[in-house]
Design an enzyme around this catalytic site. Structure first.
Site, PDB file in Angstrom:
ATOM      1  N   GLY A  14     -10.026   1.301 -10.996  1.00  0.00           N
ATOM      2  CA  GLY A  14      -9.580   1.528  -9.617  1.00  0.00           C
ATOM      3  C   GLY A  14      -9.905   0.374  -8.685  1.00  0.00           C
ATOM      4  O   GLY A  14     -10.198  -0.736  -9.127  1.00  0.00           O
TER       5      GLY A  14
ATOM      6  N   HIS B 255      -4.540  -6.005 -11.376  1.00  0.00           N
ATOM      7  CA  HIS B 255      -4.250  -4.758 -12.088  1.00  0.00           C
ATOM      8  C   HIS B 255      -2.737  -4.509 -12.136  1.00  0.00           C
ATOM      9  O   HIS B 255      -2.194  -4.094 -13.163  1.00  0.00           O
ATOM     10  CB  HIS B 255      -4.881  -3.561 -11.372  1.00  0.00           C
ATOM     11  CG  HIS B 255      -6.379  -3.579 -11.297  1.00  0.00           C
ATOM     12  ND1 HIS B 255      -7.052  -3.774 -10.121  1.00  0.00           N
ATOM     13  CD2 HIS B 255      -7.322  -3.412 -12.247  1.00  0.00           C
ATOM     14  CE1 HIS B 255      -8.355  -3.708 -10.349  1.00  0.00           C
ATOM     15  NE2 HIS B 255      -8.548  -3.499 -11.627  1.00  0.00           N
TER      16      HIS B 255
ATOM     17  N   LYS C  61      -8.657 -11.918 -17.510  1.00  0.00           N
ATOM     18  CA  LYS C  61      -9.811 -12.036 -16.607  1.00  0.00           C
ATOM     19  C   LYS C  61     -11.103 -11.619 -17.308  1.00  0.00           C
ATOM     20  O   LYS C  61     -12.136 -12.239 -17.147  1.00  0.00           O
ATOM     21  CB  LYS C  61      -9.525 -11.179 -15.377  1.00  0.00           C
ATOM     22  CG  LYS C  61     -10.687 -10.781 -14.529  1.00  0.00           C
ATOM     23  CD  LYS C  61     -11.163 -11.933 -13.711  1.00  0.00           C
ATOM     24  CE  LYS C  61     -12.365 -11.590 -12.859  1.00  0.00           C
ATOM     25  NZ  LYS C  61     -13.164 -10.480 -13.296  1.00  0.00           N
ATOM     26  N   ASP C  62     -11.036 -10.542 -18.096  1.00  0.00           N
ATOM     27  CA  ASP C  62     -12.216 -10.076 -18.833  1.00  0.00           C
ATOM     28  C   ASP C  62     -12.050 -10.486 -20.290  1.00  0.00           C
ATOM     29  O   ASP C  62     -11.792  -9.658 -21.178  1.00  0.00           O
ATOM     30  CB  ASP C  62     -12.368  -8.566 -18.657  1.00  0.00           C
ATOM     31  CG  ASP C  62     -12.581  -8.217 -17.198  1.00  0.00           C
ATOM     32  OD1 ASP C  62     -13.697  -8.433 -16.702  1.00  0.00           O
ATOM     33  OD2 ASP C  62     -11.615  -7.803 -16.527  1.00  0.00           O
TER      34      ASP C  62
ATOM     35  N   GLN D 196     -14.052  -8.890 -23.122  1.00  0.00           N
ATOM     36  CA  GLN D 196     -13.591  -7.510 -23.325  1.00  0.00           C
ATOM     37  C   GLN D 196     -12.337  -7.485 -24.201  1.00  0.00           C
ATOM     38  O   GLN D 196     -12.196  -6.612 -25.077  1.00  0.00           O
ATOM     39  CB  GLN D 196     -13.313  -6.885 -21.958  1.00  0.00           C
ATOM     40  CG  GLN D 196     -12.695  -5.517 -21.999  1.00  0.00           C
ATOM     41  CD  GLN D 196     -12.724  -4.863 -20.624  1.00  0.00           C
ATOM     42  OE1 GLN D 196     -13.740  -4.342 -20.203  1.00  0.00           O
ATOM     43  NE2 GLN D 196     -11.612  -4.903 -19.921  1.00  0.00           N
TER      44      GLN D 196
ATOM     45  N   ARG E 260     -14.709  -6.653  -7.443  1.00  0.00           N
ATOM     46  CA  ARG E 260     -16.045  -7.028  -6.939  1.00  0.00           C
ATOM     47  C   ARG E 260     -15.982  -8.127  -5.877  1.00  0.00           C
ATOM     48  O   ARG E 260     -16.990  -8.363  -5.203  1.00  0.00           O
ATOM     49  CB  ARG E 260     -16.952  -7.451  -8.093  1.00  0.00           C
ATOM     50  CG  ARG E 260     -17.352  -6.270  -8.976  1.00  0.00           C
ATOM     51  CD  ARG E 260     -18.436  -6.638  -9.979  1.00  0.00           C
ATOM     52  NE  ARG E 260     -19.029  -5.459 -10.586  1.00  0.00           N
ATOM     53  CZ  ARG E 260     -18.699  -4.968 -11.785  1.00  0.00           C
ATOM     54  NH1 ARG E 260     -17.782  -5.553 -12.514  1.00  0.00           N
ATOM     55  NH2 ARG E 260     -19.289  -3.891 -12.253  1.00  0.00           N
TER      56      ARG E 260
END
Ligand code: AMP
Length: 274
Positions: A28, A34, A146-147, A150, A184
């Site tokens: 979120g 996103h 971006k991650d 991950q 963030r």
């Protein structure tokens, strides 16, 4: 856009959606990064599902779980406008009923870099994504570059555990000054926000120095000087894109990865060499 808050309702929706189904998992506080995943899913798939769930399992003690930005109304409107068919919006109890006790180990990749800084982080990610994939059962899951670590952890998990979902990685969306978009970024003070693009500049300087013939160690030493003195560097390295083992040359597929703290806010960034 349909909204499901329980596993049973979500399955009922997902079972009847035209295939292939693309899935975008998020926590979120949605931004253009996103939404780029949703747009790509919309382009590539007949149906699109998204989830918004701030997953407590991937936050360590003393991290920002309580103050993680939440904006459910705006998130819904953005996902609806972007053409999401079903939004899975589970409450904590829907994902982790009392006595929940099974976890997915994130393997060796999950112990390096971000995993070394945040020891239970990737186990939280692999566990929640396994649950989400079992509920949504998509043909394709869309993840952000971006991650980067991950993406490597989840690609390995999907391969090792024979999960019948393909992973597609979407390039990082940035602000005009180069800062990678992140939920963030909202935490940054005025001065920290002004300094934050120097992380991207540091990664670019490392690439330029290595392309110019410098060794990795020399290039890292030179690139570090581009980072704002306001920032504290956690790591800066060149890694194999699949294993996240450090490598000495810019040999694709690889990532140049960096993480730095600007005050209390940790920012990650990377360059993808494909
Ligand atoms: P999060 O809500 O931070 O868990 O992110 C959800 C998904 O959006 C992850 O796959 C992220 O990698 C991806 N994402 C976050 N920021 C960006 C960005 N700036 N560009 C592209 N994808 C992103």
């Amino acid at each position: 856009m349909q909204i499901a808050t329980t596993v049973r309702h979500a399955r009922a929706f997902f079972d009847v959606l035209p295939r292939p189904l693309g899935f975008v998992p998020t926590m979120g506080a949605l931004h253009e990064g996103h939404l780029a995943l949703v747009h790509r899913a919309r382009e590539a798939c007949a149906s699109v599902a998204a989830s918004v769930f701030v997953n407590p399992l991937q936050f360590g003690p003393g991290e920002d779980l309580e103050k993680y930005p939440r904006d459910p109304e705006a998130d819904r409107a953005k996902l609806d406008a972007a053409g999401v068919d079903v939004l899975f919006l589970p409450a904590y109890e829907a994902m982790y009923p009392s006595h929940f006790s099974t976890y997915v180990d994130a393997g060796t990749i999950g112990t390096r870099y971000e995993g070394a800084m945040r020891p239970t982080h990737f186990r939280g990610v692999t566990t929640v994504v396994t649950k989400l994939l079992n509920v949504v059962r998509p043909e394709v899951m869309f993840l952000g570059q971006k991650d980067a670590q991950q993406t490597a952890v989840l690609r390995k998990m999907v391969a090792d555990l024979d999960v019948p979902t393909r992973i597609e990685v979407v390039p990082t969306i940035r602000e005009a000054d180069g800062l990678a978009m992140s939920s963030r970024n909202l935490y940054l003070s005025h001065n920290e926000r002004a300094a934050a693009p120097t992380l991207h500049g540091t990664l670019q300087a490392l690439r330029t120095a290595m392309e110019g013939g410098k060794s990795k160690d020399e290039a890292i030493a030179e690139a570090r000087t581009c980072l704002s003195p306001l920032a504290h560097l956690d790591y800066l390295d060149v890694v194999d894109a699949n294993t996240f083992e450090p490598i000495e040359e810019l040999a694709p597929p690889a990532f140049i990865i960096g993480a730095a703290r600007f005050g209390a806010t940790r920012l990650l960034d990377n360059l993808w060499l494909q």
